[in-house]
Design an enzyme around this catalytic site. Sequence first.
Site, PDB file in Angstrom:
ATOM      1  N   ARG A 174       0.875  -1.066  -0.099  1.00 30.57           N
ATOM      2  CA  ARG A 174      -0.061  -0.103  -0.102  1.00 30.57           C
ATOM      3  C   ARG A 174       0.866   1.198   0.037  1.00 30.57           C
ATOM      4  O   ARG A 174       0.541   2.294   0.642  1.00 30.57           O
ATOM      5  CB  ARG A 174      -0.774   0.071   1.162  1.00 30.57           C
ATOM      6  CG  ARG A 174      -2.125  -1.017   1.333  1.00 30.57           C
ATOM      7  CD  ARG A 174      -3.139  -0.854  -0.083  1.00 30.57           C
ATOM      8  NE  ARG A 174      -3.980  -1.718   0.366  1.00 30.57           N
ATOM      9  CZ  ARG A 174      -4.316  -2.906  -0.284  1.00 30.57           C
ATOM     10  NH1 ARG A 174      -3.308  -3.302  -0.946  1.00 30.57           N
ATOM     11  NH2 ARG A 174      -5.385  -3.845  -0.089  1.00 30.57           N
ATOM     12  N   SER A 227     -10.195   0.039   3.637  1.00 30.38           N
ATOM     13  CA  SER A 227      -9.637  -0.139   4.917  1.00 30.38           C
ATOM     14  C   SER A 227      -8.940   1.053   5.730  1.00 30.38           C
ATOM     15  O   SER A 227      -8.383   1.904   5.193  1.00 30.38           O
ATOM     16  CB  SER A 227      -8.465  -1.233   4.637  1.00 30.38           C
ATOM     17  OG  SER A 227      -8.774  -2.363   4.064  1.00 30.38           O
ATOM     18  N   GLU A 297      -3.869   3.093   7.015  1.00 27.63           N
ATOM     19  CA  GLU A 297      -4.046   3.261   5.443  1.00 27.63           C
ATOM     20  C   GLU A 297      -4.593   4.298   4.893  1.00 27.63           C
ATOM     21  O   GLU A 297      -4.231   4.661   3.728  1.00 27.63           O
ATOM     22  CB  GLU A 297      -4.779   1.697   5.204  1.00 27.63           C
ATOM     23  CG  GLU A 297      -3.956   0.929   3.971  1.00 27.63           C
ATOM     24  CD  GLU A 297      -5.079   1.098   2.819  1.00 27.63           C
ATOM     25  OE1 GLU A 297      -4.842   2.151   1.831  1.00 27.63           O
ATOM     26  OE2 GLU A 297      -6.246   0.979   2.915  1.00 27.63           O
TER      27      GLU A 297
END
Length: 305
Positions: A174, A227, A297
């Site tokens: 990510r 998320s 995130e």
Amino acid sequence: MSWRTKSRLTWLRSLAGVSEEEPLASHTSFGIGGPAEFFVELGRPAAIVQALEGCRERGIPYLVLGAGTNLLIADEGIEGLVIRVVNREHSVEGTRIKAGAGLKMMRLARIAADANLRGFEFAIGVPGTVGGAVYQNAGCWGKEIREVLVQVEGYVPGTGARTWSVGDLKFGYRTSALREGALRGALVIAAEIQLQRGDGEEAKRMMAKLTRERTETQPIKTKNCGSVFKNPTGDSAGRLVQAAGLKGAREGAAIVSPLHGNFIVNEGGATAVEVRRLMERTRAEVKRRFGIELELEVELVGRWK
Ligand code: EPU
């Protein structure tokens, strides 16, 4: 001294299609966020670059926005210019597809299947645009965009147009050099992906199955930002939040999803401050119970007090 001089404001107001005090809640999947001081939607790469360089040369703060699916924008909004990138052109050549940064990943997944190409089915589970996906190496079901990328066309403010190889972008879980490394502040214009020839109908069946699966495990029909936390190595943030007894925890109209612990849902009218409080509570409780520091995130942007 504020950057808001008369000549800078005049320049901002002269941009074609610009609006002032544009509510950003309607430009994010969370449905949260104060106004952009100035806001413009641009599709032509040359126009995007021109706006960006105009800001840089004048010292005007700016932010490039995609589909706003991985952002928590402050209630006080964003100062300067917000440029929403909507370049959605695409071309298929053999087993390669070149796509504009503003094209949605889910749309590109369907384009690939229509062209009888396989290997991009995972993108049906990735909210957001191609540009956003490259920026943070988005993924789903264990696959990430870096696995299919060939090269990325971009622009470095003050320097010029660039073509980056996958290696240049220093992808991680990510993240990329665009999000956290040497290329911070650079712009993604288009990405080229390499797929395999195959049965498009089969790809579509697989995507339908994956979407059903995601509907059962994630609150995808709600207002959320995907998320909230990254998964810690070898574990799952959702599992940890559940084990900490936080599913259903609430701050105002923001609630930890009872379906998946790593989602916060805006039930309607939630503020950014409420979401942030809920994130901090969750983080503190998981740390207290399990000694694990959850890392965000989702990205926080704008004028936080
Ligand atoms: N789990 C729980 N309780 C929960 C949620 C999950 O016990 O409330 C357990 C599940 O049972 C499973 C494990 O945790 O054993 C992993 O959960 P899940 O399969 O739902 O995947 P995830 O690790 O939570 C990741 C990505 C998602 C992606 C899914 C599906 C991250 C932070 N999240 O979630 O990506 O959609 O896999 O591949 O890596 C996103 O990036 O925004 C995103 C949604």
